[in-house]
Write an enzyme that holds these catalytic residues in place. Sequence first.
Site, PDB file in Angstrom:
ATOM      1  N   GLY A 206      -4.108  -4.717   3.271  1.00 57.98           N
ATOM      2  CA  GLY A 206      -4.384  -5.229   4.606  1.00 57.98           C
ATOM      3  C   GLY A 206      -3.545  -6.453   4.895  1.00 57.98           C
ATOM      4  O   GLY A 206      -2.464  -6.636   4.327  1.00 57.98           O
ATOM      5  N   SER A 207      -4.067  -7.296   5.752  1.00 57.04           N
ATOM      6  CA  SER A 207      -3.300  -8.451   6.206  1.00 57.04           C
ATOM      7  C   SER A 207      -3.451  -9.622   5.238  1.00 57.04           C
ATOM      8  O   SER A 207      -4.333  -9.620   4.367  1.00 57.04           O
ATOM      9  CB  SER A 207      -3.816  -8.874   7.584  1.00 57.04           C
ATOM     10  OG  SER A 207      -5.156  -9.322   7.444  1.00 57.04           O
ATOM     11  N   GLU A 228      -2.204  -5.707  -1.539  1.00 55.81           N
ATOM     12  CA  GLU A 228      -1.059  -5.076  -0.856  1.00 55.81           C
ATOM     13  C   GLU A 228      -1.106  -5.567   0.582  1.00 55.81           C
ATOM     14  O   GLU A 228      -1.887  -5.052   1.379  1.00 55.81           O
ATOM     15  CB  GLU A 228      -1.196  -3.551  -0.904  1.00 55.81           C
ATOM     16  CG  GLU A 228      -1.125  -2.948  -2.297  1.00 55.81           C
ATOM     17  CD  GLU A 228       0.298  -2.726  -2.765  1.00 55.81           C
ATOM     18  OE1 GLU A 228       1.239  -2.915  -1.966  1.00 55.81           O
ATOM     19  OE2 GLU A 228       0.474  -2.374  -3.937  1.00 55.81           O
ATOM     20  N   CYS A 262       3.357  -1.583   7.206  1.00 51.36           N
ATOM     21  CA  CYS A 262       3.600  -2.857   6.507  1.00 51.36           C
ATOM     22  C   CYS A 262       5.084  -3.016   6.210  1.00 51.36           C
ATOM     23  O   CYS A 262       5.609  -4.129   6.225  1.00 51.36           O
ATOM     24  CB  CYS A 262       2.771  -2.933   5.241  1.00 51.36           C
ATOM     25  SG  CYS A 262       2.929  -1.478   4.200  1.00 51.36           S
TER      26      CYS A 262
HETATM   27  P1  NAP Z   1      -6.973  -6.521   7.810  1.00 52.76           P
HETATM   28  O1  NAP Z   1      -7.552  -7.091   9.028  1.00 52.76           O
HETATM   29  O2  NAP Z   1      -6.742  -7.425   6.651  1.00 52.76           O
HETATM   30  O3  NAP Z   1      -7.946  -5.315   7.379  1.00 52.76           O
HETATM   31  C1  NAP Z   1      -7.732  -4.562   6.210  1.00 52.76           C
HETATM   32  C2  NAP Z   1      -9.086  -4.258   5.596  1.00 52.76           C
HETATM   33  O4  NAP Z   1      -9.655  -5.487   5.148  1.00 52.76           O
HETATM   34  C3  NAP Z   1     -10.081  -3.679   6.593  1.00 52.76           C
HETATM   35  O5  NAP Z   1     -10.924  -2.770   5.932  1.00 52.76           O
HETATM   36  C4  NAP Z   1     -10.843  -4.908   7.043  1.00 52.76           C
HETATM   37  O6  NAP Z   1     -12.106  -4.629   7.565  1.00 52.76           O
HETATM   38  C5  NAP Z   1     -10.942  -5.663   5.738  1.00 52.76           C
HETATM   39  N1  NAP Z   1     -11.176  -7.090   5.881  1.00 52.76           N
HETATM   40  C6  NAP Z   1     -10.527  -7.965   6.668  1.00 52.76           C
HETATM   41  N2  NAP Z   1     -11.014  -9.217   6.492  1.00 52.76           N
HETATM   42  C7  NAP Z   1     -11.997  -9.120   5.575  1.00 52.76           C
HETATM   43  C8  NAP Z   1     -12.879 -10.064   4.974  1.00 52.76           C
HETATM   44  N3  NAP Z   1     -12.851 -11.358   5.288  1.00 52.76           N
HETATM   45  N4  NAP Z   1     -13.774  -9.615   4.078  1.00 52.76           N
HETATM   46  C9  NAP Z   1     -13.815  -8.311   3.754  1.00 52.76           C
HETATM   47  N5  NAP Z   1     -13.007  -7.365   4.269  1.00 52.76           N
HETATM   48  C10 NAP Z   1     -12.102  -7.765   5.174  1.00 52.76           C
HETATM   49  O7  NAP Z   1      -5.615  -5.791   8.078  1.00 52.76           O
HETATM   50  P2  NAP Z   1      -5.217  -4.991   9.374  1.00 52.76           P
HETATM   51  O8  NAP Z   1      -4.679  -5.951  10.336  1.00 52.76           O
HETATM   52  O9  NAP Z   1      -6.291  -4.106   9.812  1.00 52.76           O
HETATM   53  O10 NAP Z   1      -4.070  -4.084   8.762  1.00 52.76           O
HETATM   54  C11 NAP Z   1      -2.742  -4.307   8.985  1.00 52.76           C
HETATM   55  C12 NAP Z   1      -2.170  -5.209   7.914  1.00 52.76           C
HETATM   56  O11 NAP Z   1      -2.155  -4.507   6.678  1.00 52.76           O
HETATM   57  C13 NAP Z   1      -0.747  -5.596   8.200  1.00 52.76           C
HETATM   58  O12 NAP Z   1      -0.563  -6.940   7.878  1.00 52.76           O
HETATM   59  C14 NAP Z   1       0.033  -4.693   7.261  1.00 52.76           C
HETATM   60  O13 NAP Z   1       1.311  -5.187   6.969  1.00 52.76           O
HETATM   61  C15 NAP Z   1      -0.874  -4.624   6.082  1.00 52.76           C
HETATM   62  N6  NAP Z   1      -0.618  -3.442   5.246  1.00 52.76           N
HETATM   63  C16 NAP Z   1      -0.099  -3.615   4.008  1.00 52.76           C
HETATM   64  C17 NAP Z   1       0.202  -2.504   3.215  1.00 52.76           C
HETATM   65  C18 NAP Z   1       0.797  -2.639   1.846  1.00 52.76           C
HETATM   66  O14 NAP Z   1       0.773  -1.671   1.111  1.00 52.76           O
HETATM   67  N7  NAP Z   1       1.328  -3.780   1.463  1.00 52.76           N
HETATM   68  C19 NAP Z   1      -0.052  -1.231   3.719  1.00 52.76           C
HETATM   69  C20 NAP Z   1      -0.609  -1.103   4.977  1.00 52.76           C
HETATM   70  C21 NAP Z   1      -0.891  -2.219   5.742  1.00 52.76           C
HETATM   71  P3  NAP Z   1     -12.344  -4.550   9.164  1.00 52.76           P
HETATM   72  O15 NAP Z   1     -11.585  -3.406   9.667  1.00 52.76           O
HETATM   73  O16 NAP Z   1     -13.830  -4.363   9.252  1.00 52.76           O
HETATM   74  O17 NAP Z   1     -11.900  -5.854   9.741  1.00 52.76           O
END
Ligand code: NAP
Length: 472
Positions: A206-207, A228, A262
Amino acid sequence: MAYQTTNPYTNEVVKTYENATPEYVEASLAKAQKLYKDWRNDPVSSRIPVLHKLAQIFRDETDSLAKVLTTEMGKLYVEAQGEVVLCAMIADYYADHAEEFLKPRKIDSIAGDAQLENHPLGVLMAVEPWNFPYYQMMRIFAPNFAVGDPIVFKHAAITPGSALAFEDAVKRAGAPDGALTNLFLSYDQVSKVVADKRVQGVALTGSERGGTAVAEVAGKYLKKSTMELGGVDAFIVAHDANMADVNAIAPRARLYNAGQVCTSSKRFIVTANHYDEFLASLKDAFASVKLGDPMDPSTTLAPMNSKKAKDKLQAQVDEAIAGGATAYFVHDAVDSDGQFFLPTILTDITKDNPAYGKEMFGPVAQVYKVADDDEAIALANDADYGLGGIVFAGSAEYGAELASRIETGMVYVNTFFSSLPELEFGGVKKSGFGRELGQNGISSFVNQELVVKRDRPNDDETGGLVLPHKFS
Ligand code: NAP
């Protein structure tokens, strides 16, 4: 936030789900823990048929599984089908290689007959994002299922249908109860699960924001974790790049999955001799995309995953322009209420611009002009993230030389960035730590237990310096 499927093309709220009750969470952890104990006595080979069967399900049901993705997060149906097929490849890959990857490794040692044995670590908590709802799950599920680590997981709040479809496919493949359990958890509940003493590992994709929060809890409770996270990947056009190839690949590198990858190329760093041609070509490509129904095969750019994501990106673009960037190109408006972001090209982004070094997660290209290849590398490395990257250069060898100078996790030279089961995936800096996929991807949550055996204690005096002295 409630778990809810909202179609980002039609804005229809398809279904809403309740959060997991504490009782359900407890029962799920208990089941997973019991399975971990049972699995410790079973060989890896006992789990392989389930992975092959899972791959078969993903192949046989590609269309229906893909439709769930398109409905929930809006990606083009053809891209959704590709994601499903990639999942099948990952499941088969670990089915074919897990035994070899996990076999004990002999160590030549004066201490005795030594070997590292790979044992399961225990129950894992996975937290996954919406942008590749099945692929992200398969990256963590297939290798760790082979290892013998049961998984409980929290998927993104906007992709609950994908979470359930994945869980269901795993069950139908014959995985035992507790092998993979979907939990609709709040952030607080995620922290509690991470803290639970039965959970031994945490994997988040995630982020930076989500990663920081979950890694902090994992650190507090001393749980091994892999992160990741996001990136601001550079696409370098070196002085001797073949521009026909560059122009063919660059738009796809930014617009695939509506720019929500990502490893999308987020910063195009172009040497001065190619800059004008590059911009003109990218503009033509961005102008020609067809925004529309993601189920329609003639559509080439899907809506974004949600209104929230679209609004966030719009705010970032507005701030960038207010900070001095030029909107070199913005696609014509579309007649749709879908969550479309109009493909945009930004130039003149200076170091003090709010957009500099920030991840823009959608169809927005930042284009930078540099004097030469050295300056391109310096700019690529002037970032807090280091996930992927693409280099176009006059030859594979020269491109690879440039690639090695980039502080990042993965680089593709003279080709499109692709993720395949055998290729390790992961980043450095704020893009996270650990690797998924490939051989490394199966070793993150393994107890590499050292066993040294002999028939009698070691009497060899040559070991006196390193072995404990005998008491006489
Ligand atoms: P995100 O907000 O971090 O969400 C990812 C996951 O984490 C979701 O299930 C989210 O739940 C959960 N989450 C977020 N904050 C949390 C917390 N404080 N406690 C527990 N769980 C939490 O990421 P996104 O914006 O949806 O996804 C896009 C990001 O992912 C981009 O930055 C992208 O570059 C990155 N990404 C990285 C990869 C890699 O392999 N490196 C691959 C794909 C994406 P909720 O949905 O309920 O908020």
